[in-house]
Write an enzyme that holds these catalytic residues in place. Structure first.
Site, PDB file in Angstrom:
ATOM      1  N   HIS A  72       0.824  -1.211   0.000  1.00  0.00           N
ATOM      2  CA  HIS A  72       0.000   0.000   0.000  1.00  0.00           C
ATOM      3  C   HIS A  72       0.861   1.267   0.000  1.00  0.00           C
ATOM      4  CE1 HIS A  72      -3.876  -2.084   1.580  1.00  0.00           C
ATOM      5  NE2 HIS A  72      -3.322  -2.726   0.564  1.00  0.00           N
ATOM      6  N   GLU A  74       0.610   4.032   1.702  1.00  0.00           N
ATOM      7  CA  GLU A  74       0.962   4.516   3.040  1.00  0.00           C
ATOM      8  C   GLU A  74       2.170   3.754   3.580  1.00  0.00           C
ATOM      9  OE1 GLU A  74      -3.641   4.157   2.978  1.00  0.00           O
ATOM     10  OE2 GLU A  74      -1.928   3.238   1.983  1.00  0.00           O
ATOM     11  N   CYS A 100      -6.483   1.622   5.058  1.00  0.00           N
ATOM     12  CA  CYS A 100      -7.103   0.382   5.538  1.00  0.00           C
ATOM     13  C   CYS A 100      -6.692   0.154   6.994  1.00  0.00           C
ATOM     14  CB  CYS A 100      -6.667  -0.797   4.657  1.00  0.00           C
ATOM     15  SG  CYS A 100      -4.923  -1.255   4.858  1.00  0.00           S
ATOM     16  N   CYS A 103      -2.817  -0.534   7.383  1.00  0.00           N
ATOM     17  CA  CYS A 103      -2.017   0.684   7.249  1.00  0.00           C
ATOM     18  C   CYS A 103      -2.232   1.602   8.443  1.00  0.00           C
ATOM     19  CB  CYS A 103      -2.335   1.402   5.940  1.00  0.00           C
ATOM     20  SG  CYS A 103      -1.633   0.583   4.489  1.00  0.00           S
TER      21      CYS A 103
END
Length: 153
Positions: A72, A74, A100, A103
């Protein structure tokens, strides 16, 4: 006579626009996501979602299940900062889509104090986790429009 000044974009608008640009670097065909880690109005690190370095890019069809191969945005922004000795503590993370739950845990443990995002995606579980941990979270409208919103399911 000097030319009239145009309105300067806010720091939030500037950083979110940068996150959108980095989303365009995404190597996951499912949904491009970008992130910018900043402190005091200055960029510390950036990230976008996609396969891990050296691994084939993600390719998805319209009916495929959610991607599990991509790292991801992040996480990539936080990892790049850590890899180069840049502390995330006290920073703000700007991301094109709400983080999410996984994260959110990384963001909390990295010491990020604020998250700004433009779009929701699937659920707001990650946002809820951030709020419970005391992270200042806000959804802000991206002035240039959403990041390839037509790809969001």
């Amino acid at each position: 006579m000097p030319a009239p000044r145009t309105r300067r974009p806010s720091i939030d608008d500037t950083m979110l626009a940068a996150a959108e640009v980095f989303a365009r670097r995404s190597t996951c065909s499912r949904l491009p996501v970008g992130a910018v880690l900043a402190r005091d109005g200055r960029v510390l690190s950036t990230g976008y979602n996609g396969a891990a370095a050296g691994v084939a890019h993600c390719q998805h069809g319209p009916d495929d299940p959610p991607c599990v191969a991509a790292v991801h945005a992040e996480a990539n922004a936080l990892l790049f900062a850590a890899r180069h000795g840049v502390a995330a503590a006290g920073s703000t993370l700007y991301v094109t889509h709400a983080p999410c739950g996984g994260c959110a845990g990384l963001i909390i443990n990295a010491g990020v104090v604020a998250v700004r995002y433009a779009q929701t995606f699937r659920t707001l579980d990650g946002v809820g986790r951030l709020v419970v941990a005391g992270v200042d979270v806000a959804r802000i409208a991206y002035p240039g429009g959403p990041v390839r919103a037509e790809t969001v399911r």
